[in-house]
Design an enzyme around this catalytic site. Structure first.
Site, PDB file in Angstrom:
ATOM      1  N   GLU A 189       0.991  -1.192   0.063  1.00 31.62           N
ATOM      2  CA  GLU A 189      -0.002   0.099  -0.192  1.00 31.62           C
ATOM      3  C   GLU A 189       0.984   1.156  -0.042  1.00 31.62           C
ATOM      4  O   GLU A 189       0.564   2.219  -0.741  1.00 31.62           O
ATOM      5  CB  GLU A 189      -0.957  -0.209   1.061  1.00 31.62           C
ATOM      6  N   GLU A 228      -3.589  -9.783   3.422  1.00 35.51           N
ATOM      7  CA  GLU A 228      -4.397  -9.450   4.759  1.00 35.51           C
ATOM      8  C   GLU A 228      -5.226 -10.591   5.019  1.00 35.51           C
ATOM      9  O   GLU A 228      -5.747 -10.777   6.269  1.00 35.51           O
ATOM     10  CB  GLU A 228      -5.217  -8.081   4.712  1.00 35.51           C
TER      11      GLU A 228
HETATM   12  C1  3H9 Z   1      -1.520  -5.410   6.860  1.00 36.51           C
HETATM   13  O1  3H9 Z   1      -0.461  -4.997   6.326  1.00 36.51           O
HETATM   14  C2  3H9 Z   1      -2.713  -4.407   7.001  1.00 36.51           C
HETATM   15  C3  3H9 Z   1      -2.820  -3.241   6.178  1.00 36.51           C
HETATM   16  O2  3H9 Z   1      -3.443  -3.445   5.196  1.00 36.51           O
HETATM   17  C4  3H9 Z   1      -2.814  -1.974   6.855  1.00 36.51           C
HETATM   18  C5  3H9 Z   1      -3.982  -1.671   7.897  1.00 36.51           C
HETATM   19  C6  3H9 Z   1      -4.008  -0.575   8.587  1.00 36.51           C
HETATM   20  N1  3H9 Z   1       4.558  -7.169  11.542  1.00 36.51           N
HETATM   21  O3  3H9 Z   1       7.771 -15.227   9.379  1.00 36.51           O
HETATM   22  P1  3H9 Z   1       9.167 -15.117   9.804  1.00 36.51           P
HETATM   23  C7  3H9 Z   1       7.958 -10.869  12.173  1.00 36.51           C
HETATM   24  S1  3H9 Z   1      -1.459  -6.790   7.656  1.00 36.51           S
HETATM   25  C8  3H9 Z   1       5.233  -7.704  12.807  1.00 36.51           C
HETATM   26  O4  3H9 Z   1       9.514 -16.085  10.568  1.00 36.51           O
HETATM   27  P2  3H9 Z   1      10.204 -15.243   7.192  1.00 36.51           P
HETATM   28  C9  3H9 Z   1       7.597 -12.311  12.896  1.00 36.51           C
HETATM   29  O5  3H9 Z   1       6.637 -12.508  13.815  1.00 36.51           O
HETATM   30  C10 3H9 Z   1       0.151  -7.528   7.291  1.00 36.51           C
HETATM   31  N2  3H9 Z   1       5.996  -8.683  12.840  1.00 36.51           N
HETATM   32  O6  3H9 Z   1      10.341 -14.819   8.473  1.00 36.51           O
HETATM   33  C11 3H9 Z   1       9.111 -12.922  13.155  1.00 36.51           C
HETATM   34  O7  3H9 Z   1       9.370 -12.449  14.404  1.00 36.51           O
HETATM   35  P3  3H9 Z   1      10.259 -13.282  15.540  1.00 36.51           P
HETATM   36  C12 3H9 Z   1       0.230  -7.945   6.106  1.00 36.51           C
HETATM   37  C13 3H9 Z   1       6.252  -9.263  11.657  1.00 36.51           C
HETATM   38  O8  3H9 Z   1      11.617 -14.930   6.372  1.00 36.51           O
HETATM   39  C14 3H9 Z   1       9.929 -12.084  12.405  1.00 36.51           C
HETATM   40  O9  3H9 Z   1       9.177 -11.083  11.733  1.00 36.51           O
HETATM   41  N3  3H9 Z   1       1.420  -8.586   6.020  1.00 36.51           N
HETATM   42  C15 3H9 Z   1       5.392  -8.878  10.490  1.00 36.51           C
HETATM   43  O10 3H9 Z   1       9.809 -16.673   7.020  1.00 36.51           O
HETATM   44  C16 3H9 Z   1      10.287 -13.053  11.129  1.00 36.51           C
HETATM   45  O11 3H9 Z   1       9.166 -13.747  10.370  1.00 36.51           O
HETATM   46  C17 3H9 Z   1       1.609  -9.835   6.108  1.00 36.51           C
HETATM   47  O12 3H9 Z   1       0.807 -10.578   6.549  1.00 36.51           O
HETATM   48  C18 3H9 Z   1       4.732  -8.046  10.572  1.00 36.51           C
HETATM   49  N4  3H9 Z   1       4.104  -7.407   9.510  1.00 36.51           N
HETATM   50  O13 3H9 Z   1       9.029 -14.550   6.388  1.00 36.51           O
HETATM   51  C19 3H9 Z   1       3.116 -10.506   6.076  1.00 36.51           C
HETATM   52  N5  3H9 Z   1       5.918  -9.829   9.578  1.00 36.51           N
HETATM   53  O14 3H9 Z   1      11.230 -13.425  14.852  1.00 36.51           O
HETATM   54  C20 3H9 Z   1       3.382 -11.477   7.088  1.00 36.51           C
HETATM   55  C21 3H9 Z   1       6.908 -10.705  10.030  1.00 36.51           C
HETATM   56  O15 3H9 Z   1      10.229 -12.527  16.797  1.00 36.51           O
HETATM   57  N6  3H9 Z   1       4.699 -11.837   7.373  1.00 36.51           N
HETATM   58  N7  3H9 Z   1       6.967 -10.185  11.431  1.00 36.51           N
HETATM   59  O16 3H9 Z   1       9.418 -14.600  15.484  1.00 36.51           O
HETATM   60  C22 3H9 Z   1       5.198 -13.068   6.545  1.00 36.51           C
HETATM   61  O17 3H9 Z   1       4.389 -13.354   5.667  1.00 36.51           O
HETATM   62  C23 3H9 Z   1       6.588 -13.328   6.970  1.00 36.51           C
HETATM   63  O18 3H9 Z   1       6.816 -12.780   8.047  1.00 36.51           O
HETATM   64  C24 3H9 Z   1       7.642 -13.050   5.707  1.00 36.51           C
HETATM   65  C25 3H9 Z   1       8.992 -13.257   6.139  1.00 36.51           C
HETATM   66  C26 3H9 Z   1       7.253 -13.557   4.358  1.00 36.51           C
HETATM   67  C27 3H9 Z   1       7.766 -11.271   5.566  1.00 36.51           C
END
Ligand code: 3H9
Length: 704
Positions: free
Chosen positions: A110, A130
């Site tokens: 976004e 999301e």
């Molecule tokens: C959104 O954006 C809503 C909007 O429309 C606006 C609304 C107003 N936030 O998965 P990993 C942490 S909704 C906070 O093991 P990988 C995760 O908890 C969001 N923390 O790594 C972990 O922490 P820890 C839309 C986050 O390399 C660490 O990062 N976005 C977030 O296997 C490593 O994560 C998503 O849904 C976050 N957004 O995969 C994406 N993302 O080490 C969600 C990650 O303490 N994330 N963390 O356990 C993912 O799909 C995967 O984390 C990603 C990396 C592919 C990015």
């Protein structure tokens, strides 16, 4: 300047770099810092263009999900409003180039769409995931994406939640170019070219990609059908379609107001609470006290002993992850059979378009077959996937313990046997661990990592790292019968059998379970796995102590040769293919066995079926926690979500119980206890938490 965004100058371009590890999530601080950096760059006369990018391994992977978790539970304080920032980015008179690498997801995409131009490195991935959190894009994504890529593509991306590649994004019009080589240099060069233009495109002004009114209804209808199909029972995907409809029918600002209202409607829902909980629970399982976070033992080569279904599936999972696999079995025909099954599975992936023939060639090239045990000596990891028999496994471990190199990890894929007894045979129990894969092992995400009494923390760390490398979720569990998953599954399965003896039918039970959201009903699962699997387990471990009610029908079906899908008959019959059809012969058998046992037949309501099955999982889950076989309620939930088809939008059995209220759960279990006797004895932990007005989540938090 704030601490999460730094500014660097290259020629006359300001590079604003977002640095909020690990994934540059957009929280309040980042939004403030980026706003301040933008203002400074806008005011600086030496700056003619602006580049926004991410530091470290990624652009922005989304809004901060921790803040969204707060929002789901009613705390608005952490969730930033990005509208002002995005408007200021778009209104900037200096061109803003967004330079994407790693992932640009959710709020990250976004943000990118609020810039005037977007470039990406070739391996970048872009998406609106999301829905996986029970949300919709809430920072103008549903309004900007259709303006850039059209309604059809926006629907696909917002409903599936799946990211697309940079190449797809370029073809779709989401980005303006792919940068080969250094991303910052490429983005700066592009920004300098653009600085001379008198004006810059604003996504919010565009309508050229939006469809004519006449074609819109059919697209939306197809989108709603897709949403209902791919995310059964979930609200957010359907709500995302409503928001995209607003993009196509209303001016930008009005569309944004609709999106905002819809976003807040889903953000506080039980489904969002559950899915956000599941997101963090899945990541928390890898954090085990006393176990180092990253394993220092790199695993490159694996020896797998046993080329049967399990061994073959594990070999595929390892080869898919780039590991070299030596598949070992006692005879050439067994190896040939195993390799043929692997080749057939890969062919099916090619036929479905998931892999190319070249991918398969590469993967098969990493698997070699051996009828002797020579590869064990050089392997970093040995996985035994032989017949489920203690004597067989102990003999293998005696030999492996002698032959494997020092520091190698020695794993057994047992699903029911005692790890310590297997480890003892190896003579080096610190290296031994259970890796309980689920069938088919190249598909199922769950691996129970079974820690024996002597397993070294470094061995557990290596197993967790391996699971991640295989794109699986490894959950550490204790060494006790059934570990965690099957310990809960067996009483659930027997309760279903009791229900049909009392008057329900297998089809009714399975319908109630799929209506609840389970991927499959238990009788269909039993038929798929093969009734002989649980039959063998029952022979070694009777389901209930003597004097208690025993299931009456499953053994008889096995004795009749009705072993499930593989014999075209089990609890159901399978006249054509894999579709279960109710079978009058089974219904008659159940009725007669129940009558002979003096069981009174009655109408069983759907509500009773659902409660007796799901609360069996909850009560047994609480016992597994008391016994410390499961470390946290969240671990049980992750096991059920990733290995047993429990619906993610309910968060797992323990989270479901919390949401329902442990008082109500405990009251219902006490009713069942009064009616059905000892097997329903309420777990003391559950009773205590209910009495204290607490939850399993609080129990976990206190333990952390
Ligand atoms: C959104 O954006 C809503 C909007 O429309 C606006 C609304 C107003 N936030 O998965 P990993 C942490 S909704 C906070 O093991 P990988 C995760 O908890 C969001 N923390 O790594 C972990 O922490 P820890 C839309 C986050 O390399 C660490 O990062 N976005 C977030 O296997 C490593 O994560 C998503 O849904 C976050 N957004 O995969 C994406 N993302 O080490 C969600 C990650 O303490 N994330 N963390 O356990 C993912 O799909 C995967 O984390 C990603 C990396 C592919 C990015």
């Amino acid at each position: 300047m704030g601490g999460t965004v730094s500014t660097q100058h290259s020629y006359d371009v300001a590079i604003l770099r977002i640095d909020n590890p690990p994934v540059n999530a957009l929280g309040l601080e980042v939004v403030d810092d980026l706003g301040a950096a933008l203002a400074a760059a806008s005011d600086d006369p030496a700056v003619r263009a602006i580049v926004v990018m991410g530091a470290g391994r990624t652009f922005v992977a989304g809004a901060d999900i921790k803040a969204l978790e707060g929002l789901a539970w009613g705390d608005m304080s952490g969730a930033p409003d990005m509208h002002d920032l995005f408007q200021r980015l778009e209104d900037s008179r200096k061109p803003v180039v967004m330079a994407l690498h790693g992932t640009a997801l959710g709020g990250g995409l976004e943000l990118a769409m609020a810039g005037h131009y977007r470039v990406a490195s070739a391996d970048a991935r872009l998406g609106q995931p999301e829905v996986n959190l029970g949300l919709i894009p809430g920072a103008e994504g549903t309004q900007r994406l259709p303006r850039l890529v059209g309604v059809q593509k926006a629907l696909d991306m917002c409903i599936s939640g799946r990211p697309i590649s940079a190449r797809d994004a370029l073809d779709a019009g989401l980005i303006d170019g792919i940068i080969e080589g250094d991303l910052a240099d490429g983005a700066v060069a592009r920004a300098r070219e653009l600085a001379a233009s008198p004006s810059h495109p604003r996504t919010r002004d565009r309508r050229d990609r939006l469809p004519p009114a006449a074609t819109l209804p059919a697209m939306l209808e197809a989108g709603r059908a897709l949403a209902a199909k791919v995310h059964r029972h979930r609200d957010a995907p359907l709500v995302a379609v409503d928001a995209i409809e607003a993009a196509a029918t209303l001016p930008f600002d009005q569309g944004c107001r609709v999106e905002r209202d819809l976003f807040f409607r889903v953000a506080g829902s039980d489904q969002a609470k559950a899915l956000i909980y599941a997101f963090f629970a899945e990541r928390a399982v890898a954090k085990v006290p006393g176990v180092p976070k990253d394993s220092s033992a790199p695993i490159a080569s694996v020896a797998i002993i046993g080329a049967g279904t399990m061994g073959g599936g594990i070999a595929m999972a390892c080869a898919n992850a780039g590991l070299h696999v030596a598949l070992i079995d006692t005879t050439q025909p067994l190896l040939d059979q195993g390799l043929a099954t692997i080749a057939r599975n890969y062919d099916a992936s090619v036929a479905r378009g998931r892999l190319t023939a070249a991918d398969v060639g590469e993967r098969l090239g990493r698997i070699s077959a051996h009828s002797g045990s020579e590869p064990v000596a050089s392997a970093d990891l040995v996985i035994e996937a032989a017949f489920e028999d203690m004597a067989v496994k102990q003999a293998i471990f005696t030999r492996v313990g002698r032959e494997a190199k020092p520091g190698a990890i020695l794993a057994t894929n047992t699903s029911t046997l005692d790890i310590d007894a297997i480890a003892a045979a190896s003579g080096r129990p610190a290296d031994v661990i259970g890796l309980h894969f689920f069938s088919p092992a190249h598909v199922m995400r769950l691996v129970e990592i079974v820690r024996g009494a002597g397993t070294a923390p470094a061995t557990v760390a290596a197993a967790l790292t391996l699971a991640k490398r295989l794109s699986k979720v490894g959950v550490v569990v204790g060494n006790a019968f059934g570990f965690v998953g099957n310990r809960l599954m067996l009483p659930y399965m027997y309760e279903a059998q009791f229900l049909v003896e009392e008057g329900a039918t297998p089809a009714q039970v399975d319908r109630v379970l799929t209506d609840f959201g389970m991927a499959m009903g238990i009788f269909a699962v039993d038929d798929l796995a093969g009734l002989d699997v649980a039959w063998r387990v029952r022979q070694a471990h009777p389901p209930f102590p003597p004097g208690q009610r025993q299931p009456l029908v499953a053994d008889v079906l096995c004795e009749m040769g009705r072993l499930g899908q593989k014999t075209k008959a089990g609890w159901y019959r399978y006249a054509a293919g894999r579709t279960p059809e109710p079978d009058a012969e089974v219904l008659t058998l159940i009725e007669s066995r129940a009558r002979d046992a003096g069981i009174e037949r009655r109408t069983v309501t759907d509500e009773e079926i659902s409660d007796r099955l799901i609360l069996t999982l909850v009560n047994e889950g609480a016992r597994a926690l008391e016994d410390a076989v499961a470390r946290r309620a969240a671990d049980i939930d992750v096991i059920y979500l990733t290995g047993y088809g429990f619906p993610a939008f309910r968060g797992g059995p323990m989270f479901y119980a919390d949401q329902r209220g442990l008082n109500d759960v405990s009251r219902r279990i006490r009713e069942f206890h009064a009616r059905h006797g000892a097997r329903w004895r309420p777990a003391p932990l559950l009773e205590r938490l209910a009495r204290e007005g607490s939850t399993f989540r609080e129990f976990d938090a206190q333990r952390a």
